[in-house]
Scaffold this active site. Structure first.
Site, PDB file in Angstrom:
ATOM      1  N   SER A   1      37.996  44.951 -61.625  1.00  0.00           N
ATOM      2  CA  SER A   1      36.927  44.051 -61.078  1.00  0.00           C
ATOM      3  C   SER A   1      37.662  43.171 -60.182  1.00  0.00           C
ATOM      4  O   SER A   1      38.727  42.977 -60.232  1.00  0.00           O
ATOM      5  CB  SER A   1      35.899  43.565 -61.928  1.00  0.00           C
TER       6      SER A   1
ATOM      7  N   ILE B   1      27.753  45.582 -57.886  1.00  0.00           N
ATOM      8  CA  ILE B   1      27.367  47.091 -57.960  1.00  0.00           C
ATOM      9  C   ILE B   1      26.279  46.922 -58.751  1.00  0.00           C
ATOM     10  O   ILE B   1      25.826  46.361 -59.738  1.00  0.00           O
ATOM     11  CB  ILE B   1      28.208  47.960 -58.641  1.00  0.00           C
TER      12      ILE B   1
ATOM     13  N   TYR C   1      36.859  38.110 -68.830  1.00  0.00           N
ATOM     14  CA  TYR C   1      36.479  39.096 -68.092  1.00  0.00           C
ATOM     15  C   TYR C   1      37.672  39.154 -67.201  1.00  0.00           C
ATOM     16  O   TYR C   1      38.279  40.277 -66.763  1.00  0.00           O
ATOM     17  CB  TYR C   1      35.103  39.058 -67.447  1.00  0.00           C
ATOM     18  N   SER C   2      38.164  37.889 -66.257  1.00  0.00           N
ATOM     19  CA  SER C   2      39.126  37.882 -65.381  1.00  0.00           C
ATOM     20  C   SER C   2      40.314  38.461 -66.109  1.00  0.00           C
ATOM     21  O   SER C   2      41.208  39.142 -65.555  1.00  0.00           O
ATOM     22  CB  SER C   2      39.147  36.643 -64.848  1.00  0.00           C
TER      23      SER C   2
ATOM     24  N   ASP D   1      33.477  53.540 -80.196  1.00  0.00           N
ATOM     25  CA  ASP D   1      33.801  52.242 -79.580  1.00  0.00           C
ATOM     26  C   ASP D   1      35.190  52.237 -78.974  1.00  0.00           C
ATOM     27  O   ASP D   1      36.142  52.335 -79.989  1.00  0.00           O
ATOM     28  CB  ASP D   1      33.387  51.416 -80.807  1.00  0.00           C
TER      29      ASP D   1
HETATM   30  P1  NAP Z   1      26.662  49.321 -67.335  1.00  0.00           P
HETATM   31  O1  NAP Z   1      25.955  49.729 -66.649  1.00  0.00           O
HETATM   32  O2  NAP Z   1      26.317  47.695 -68.390  1.00  0.00           O
HETATM   33  O3  NAP Z   1      27.363  50.214 -68.372  1.00  0.00           O
HETATM   34  C1  NAP Z   1      28.393  50.078 -69.433  1.00  0.00           C
HETATM   35  C2  NAP Z   1      28.728  51.177 -70.014  1.00  0.00           C
HETATM   36  O4  NAP Z   1      29.826  51.024 -70.911  1.00  0.00           O
HETATM   37  C3  NAP Z   1      27.707  51.673 -70.715  1.00  0.00           C
HETATM   38  O5  NAP Z   1      27.880  53.318 -70.794  1.00  0.00           O
HETATM   39  C4  NAP Z   1      28.103  51.474 -72.087  1.00  0.00           C
HETATM   40  O6  NAP Z   1      27.533  52.343 -73.185  1.00  0.00           O
HETATM   41  C5  NAP Z   1      29.586  51.588 -72.266  1.00  0.00           C
HETATM   42  N1  NAP Z   1      30.114  50.469 -73.176  1.00  0.00           N
HETATM   43  C6  NAP Z   1      29.964  49.412 -73.405  1.00  0.00           C
HETATM   44  N2  NAP Z   1      30.851  49.084 -74.448  1.00  0.00           N
HETATM   45  C7  NAP Z   1      31.459  49.900 -74.946  1.00  0.00           C
HETATM   46  C8  NAP Z   1      32.433  50.334 -76.004  1.00  0.00           C
HETATM   47  N3  NAP Z   1      32.773  49.399 -76.951  1.00  0.00           N
HETATM   48  N4  NAP Z   1      32.956  51.687 -76.211  1.00  0.00           N
HETATM   49  C9  NAP Z   1      32.290  52.449 -75.348  1.00  0.00           C
HETATM   50  N5  NAP Z   1      31.530  52.434 -74.346  1.00  0.00           N
HETATM   51  C10 NAP Z   1      31.045  51.146 -74.178  1.00  0.00           C
HETATM   52  O7  NAP Z   1      27.945  48.628 -66.620  1.00  0.00           O
HETATM   53  P2  NAP Z   1      28.375  49.171 -65.287  1.00  0.00           P
HETATM   54  O8  NAP Z   1      28.097  48.055 -64.293  1.00  0.00           O
HETATM   55  O9  NAP Z   1      28.323  50.576 -64.881  1.00  0.00           O
HETATM   56  O10 NAP Z   1      30.014  48.891 -65.586  1.00  0.00           O
HETATM   57  C11 NAP Z   1      31.021  50.110 -65.602  1.00  0.00           C
HETATM   58  C12 NAP Z   1      32.603  49.388 -65.501  1.00  0.00           C
HETATM   59  O11 NAP Z   1      32.738  48.749 -64.193  1.00  0.00           O
HETATM   60  C13 NAP Z   1      32.681  48.189 -66.263  1.00  0.00           C
HETATM   61  O12 NAP Z   1      34.176  48.437 -66.743  1.00  0.00           O
HETATM   62  C14 NAP Z   1      32.513  46.931 -65.504  1.00  0.00           C
HETATM   63  O13 NAP Z   1      33.267  45.904 -65.880  1.00  0.00           O
HETATM   64  C15 NAP Z   1      32.898  47.422 -64.350  1.00  0.00           C
HETATM   65  N6  NAP Z   1      32.639  46.685 -63.134  1.00  0.00           N
HETATM   66  C16 NAP Z   1      31.128  46.700 -62.958  1.00  0.00           C
HETATM   67  C17 NAP Z   1      30.726  46.013 -61.746  1.00  0.00           C
HETATM   68  C18 NAP Z   1      29.154  45.669 -61.243  1.00  0.00           C
HETATM   69  O14 NAP Z   1      28.785  44.953 -60.646  1.00  0.00           O
HETATM   70  N7  NAP Z   1      28.374  46.432 -62.058  1.00  0.00           N
HETATM   71  C19 NAP Z   1      31.698  45.272 -60.901  1.00  0.00           C
HETATM   72  C20 NAP Z   1      33.006  45.304 -61.190  1.00  0.00           C
HETATM   73  C21 NAP Z   1      33.220  45.973 -62.375  1.00  0.00           C
HETATM   74  P3  NAP Z   1      26.113  52.405 -74.024  1.00  0.00           P
HETATM   75  O15 NAP Z   1      25.121  52.853 -72.845  1.00  0.00           O
HETATM   76  O16 NAP Z   1      26.322  53.094 -75.183  1.00  0.00           O
HETATM   77  O17 NAP Z   1      25.822  50.881 -74.261  1.00  0.00           O
END
Ligand code: NAP
Length: 243
Positions: free
Chosen positions: A141, A187, A154-155, A60
């Site tokens: 983000s 995304i 989050y912001s 974590d």
């Molecule tokens: P996602 O599909 O929900 O995946 C989140 C990932 O983070 C998973 O691999 C999860 O692991 C891991 N995670 C969560 N909490 C954790 C912790 N405490 N320690 C270690 N790993 C942890 O999200 P995503 O959309 O790919 O997002 C990836 C990044 O992009 C994030 O930082 C998010 O804020 C950013 N982002 C996403 C978007 C969007 O629209 N999707 C937009 C802007 C920014 P598990 O699989 O084990 O749960």
């Protein structure tokens, strides 16, 4: 000598696509996850599909002693190697308007994104400085640039991550370590499941969500030798949502 990249939150979404991209660039991948071992294994399979190898590291990112223990154990097992690329990608959202936001949700988002950056980066930075070669890419983000209603936690976390990116970049530039951030808009991943996509698409000039692979291409570029003179930057990838 093998080259290693660590992707936090590499089990799903953007982190998986980044893992595959970096494997294609010749890195062995350390795939971090926190709870989803099955998905982490799928990422490792995809990395192997690119002809590279990898390891799955469960921790974590918000738990400092856990992060340190796992990464110290990895370093002890690989005394001649170091992590050359770090992608701080792990993140969660716990949206709510501030007036109703539980204290736990405020802290959880900030602990994972911002303290996670501190915990993981500090654990891998010294060898990058010693080798005078390193790349750190932080996944921020659009929410951290313009602010989004319902996301004050989050912001704040992503805005803090952007500021930390700029500060650290200044500290380590002379050691040929670059530190940059990418700022995605919407995304297609598990994180955006459940949002009203049809309505949101109309707010995006490109009229669609981005793909994890598109973000991975940008992260790959920032990790590549071509980006050696880019540091302390935050690059948006959002289909024109906010410029
Ligand atoms: P996602 O599909 O929900 O995946 C989140 C990932 O983070 C998973 O691999 C999860 O692991 C891991 N995670 C969560 N909490 C954790 C912790 N405490 N320690 C270690 N790993 C942890 O999200 P995503 O959309 O790919 O997002 C990836 C990044 O992009 C994030 O930082 C998010 O804020 C950013 N982002 C996403 C978007 C969007 O629209 N999707 C937009 C802007 C920014 P598990 O699989 O084990 O749960």
């Amino acid at each position: 000598m093998k080259k290693y990249a660590l992707v936090t939150g590499g089990s799903r979404g953007i982190g998986r696509a980044v893992s595959v991209k970096l494997a294609r660039m010749g890195y062995d991948i350390l795939i971090n996850y926190v709870s989803n071992a099955v998905e982490a294994q799928k990422t490792l399979d995809a990395v192997r599909g690119e002809g590279r190898d990898g390891e799955i590291l469960m921790f974590d990112v918000s738990k400092r002693s856990q992060v340190a223990a796992v990464l110290e154990a990895w370093q002890d097992a690989h005394p001649d190697d170091y992590i050359e690329v770090l992608v701080n990608n792990a993140g969660v959202r716990r949206d709510n308007i501030l007036v109703f936001m539980p204290e736990e949700d405020w802290h959880r988002v900030i602990d994972i994104t911002l303290s996670g950056f501190y915990n993981v980066t500090q654990a891998v930075l010294q060898p990058m400085l010693v080798h005078k070669q390193g790349r750190i890419v932080n996944v921020a983000s659009v929410s951290g640039i313009k602010g989004l209603a319902g996301q004050s936690n989050y912001s704040a976390a992503k805005g803090g991550l952007i500021a930390a990116t700029k500060a650290l970049a200044l500290e380590v530039a002379r050691k040929r370590v670059t530190v940059n951030a990418v700022a995605p808009g919407f995304i297609e991943t598990d994180m955006t499941e459940g949002l009203d996509k049809a309505a949101l698409k109309n707010t995006i000039p490109a009229m669609r969500f981005g793909t994890p692979e598109e973000v991975a291409e940008l992260v790959g570029f920032l990790a590549s030798p071509h980006a050696a003179y880019i540091t302390g930057e935050v690059i948006s990838i959002n289909g024109g949502l906010y410029t």
